[in-house]
Design an enzyme around this catalytic site. Sequence first.
Site, PDB file in Angstrom:
ATOM      1  N   GLU A   1      -4.820  14.062 -15.179  1.00 50.65           N
ATOM      2  CA  GLU A   1      -3.404  13.705 -15.310  1.00 50.65           C
ATOM      3  C   GLU A   1      -3.162  12.790 -16.513  1.00 50.65           C
ATOM      4  O   GLU A   1      -2.331  11.880 -16.462  1.00 50.65           O
ATOM      5  CB  GLU A   1      -2.886  13.079 -14.019  1.00 50.65           C
ATOM      6  CG  GLU A   1      -2.988  14.021 -12.840  1.00 50.65           C
ATOM      7  CD  GLU A   1      -2.393  13.457 -11.564  1.00 50.65           C
ATOM      8  OE1 GLU A   1      -1.845  12.342 -11.593  1.00 50.65           O
ATOM      9  OE2 GLU A   1      -2.468  14.141 -10.535  1.00 50.65           O
TER      10      GLU A   1
ATOM     11  N   GLU B   1      -7.307  18.468  -6.731  1.00 52.61           N
ATOM     12  CA  GLU B   1      -6.985  17.352  -5.834  1.00 52.61           C
ATOM     13  C   GLU B   1      -5.938  17.823  -4.847  1.00 52.61           C
ATOM     14  O   GLU B   1      -4.892  18.340  -5.236  1.00 52.61           O
ATOM     15  CB  GLU B   1      -6.405  16.153  -6.603  1.00 52.61           C
ATOM     16  CG  GLU B   1      -7.369  15.088  -7.001  1.00 52.61           C
ATOM     17  CD  GLU B   1      -6.650  13.832  -7.489  1.00 52.61           C
ATOM     18  OE1 GLU B   1      -5.478  13.637  -7.112  1.00 52.61           O
ATOM     19  OE2 GLU B   1      -7.255  13.068  -8.242  1.00 52.61           O
TER      20      GLU B   1
END
EC number: 3.2.1.21
Length: 602
Positions: A443, A538
């Site tokens: 991210e 995730e």
Amino acid sequence: MRGAFLAAAAAVAGTAMADVAHMRRHGHDSFHHNRAYQPEVPAEGDENCECTTKVITITGPPTLVPINTPAPEPSSSSSSEVPSVPSSESSVVTSEAVTTLHSTSTATVTVVTTPGVDATGAQTPTGGVPGTPEASSPAGTPEASTPAVPATSESPLPTPGVTSFSSTGIYTIPATTVTVRDTTTVCGATTTELPSGTHTFGGVTTVVSTATTVTCPVATVEPSGSTVTSKIYTTTYVCPSAGTYTIAPTTTYVPTSTVVVYPTPATITPGTYTQDEQTVTVTRTDFTYVCPFTGNDQPTSAPVASTSAVPVTTTAAPSTTSAVASSSASASSTATAVPTGVSGQQMGMTYSPYTNEGGCQSKDQVLKDVALIKQKGFTHVRVYSTDCNGLEYIGEAARENGLKMIIGVFISSTGISGAQEQVTAITKWAQWDLVTLVVVGNEAIQNGYTDASSLAGFISSCKSSFQASGYSGQVTTTEPINVWQQSGSALCGAVDILGANLHPFFNADVTPDQAGSFVRAQIKDLEAVCNKDVINLETGWPSAGNANGKAVPGTAQQAAAIKALVEEVGSQSVFFSYSNDLWKDAGEFDVERYWGCIDQFK
């Protein structure tokens, strides 16, 4: 960790768009130590059988390539005529095309091609590891020559011949006969076709009627640059009770249907072995064929107890009590049965080697934690960076427990330049046989640490560095769905597979039991972004904190969400996370510390 749901709502009625302002992530960068790399010291006395891939270049028109066995040394003899041992490692015949042949063998192999042989539909196959033929301009009239190859002291042994065909056609593999006088253990070879997904294959099974200690050879693959070496190690394995155990299987994830070749230990006893002439019709590209020897004394696997090679299994349907022994480089370990988990379909678990106070876990604790991940039915462990000797400790534990690793290069607020040290540490570590995927950045775009074009360039640079140190697997990055939809045009060309962090909790209209269908819909949307396979790196649900609309945290809610996720997308998802991260800030909805979910898997 969480992704904005900007695509059209599919599979979840009434799904609202996630609040992109609620994208402040888990704070993985709040604690990342970069420790000095400590290389592993190999154990003394390990037995190994090195079966090295040799690259032989042939020049000639498309034709059938007979592969002859070299003349035997004094310890064995051959009943078939074999070419003399030349003095160079390549056999060259000048012609109109150049094709590369990869041949895996324990002895030097001379390849002879006869120009002008007509073979209907046949193309020159590549042996061993699948390779891509190289084209060249016409070289004039063929003229045979036989360059010399350095003599080898190795005697030919009846190890299976592995041939990979890059084109369709009809091929002939010639007959070979070898007589062996001495008993020895060698690296055999087996192929199997794996459909898309996570699979466990290879290894040795043993059935014991009581608690006992098993000693047997296991085969493994160790890549180094462009050479892949199969080695045999002697393993001591403690079976704590009666049952069926799997010793040193291989677990891998393949995005598409793939034929894999893996080594198997084989005991070659004195006798005559014959490899009959084989005619192979290849109807698909990248087809791999193993041509075995047969004879008076068949090679057998694994010497102690009742053992056999392990068939391919998927994590969706484990059917045996599976346990993995460490190599002779480490002390013998006590095995426990591997349970099926929620439904036996979960692929991976994230693991960060930090204490509740933000310090580094001890090596003993890391080994214990990773062993529990295996016992809970997972096949992969995801590591975010090289902090706290993570590669060394987690890598050792993964090898002992038969787990594969998804490793990472973490990009923090220091940007891409600050991550280069991790790339260097990874290339020095280079335990690539454990790694199925490298994730460059977690991210990083979402957090504002870099932009898409800069990240794409860094991914390509990392991939080149990893390949130079022997890695041949996939490289990607991971971002929420909104970043991929906005920046896919810049990122898609740099990644081999699309990695995303997909967290249903951050959509206020998703209840725990809808978590699986919500993420499945997001994966389907992401497949259209790059036209590549998608891996969910995730996913999970918090066990404490404040509600986000219909998304309510709690232990029972986490259990319901995990169950739904496993059932819908478990085989392509990495669950977040092994334990609660009490060292983090509370974060939005006060949930950032409470994603630990290992106890939800039985």
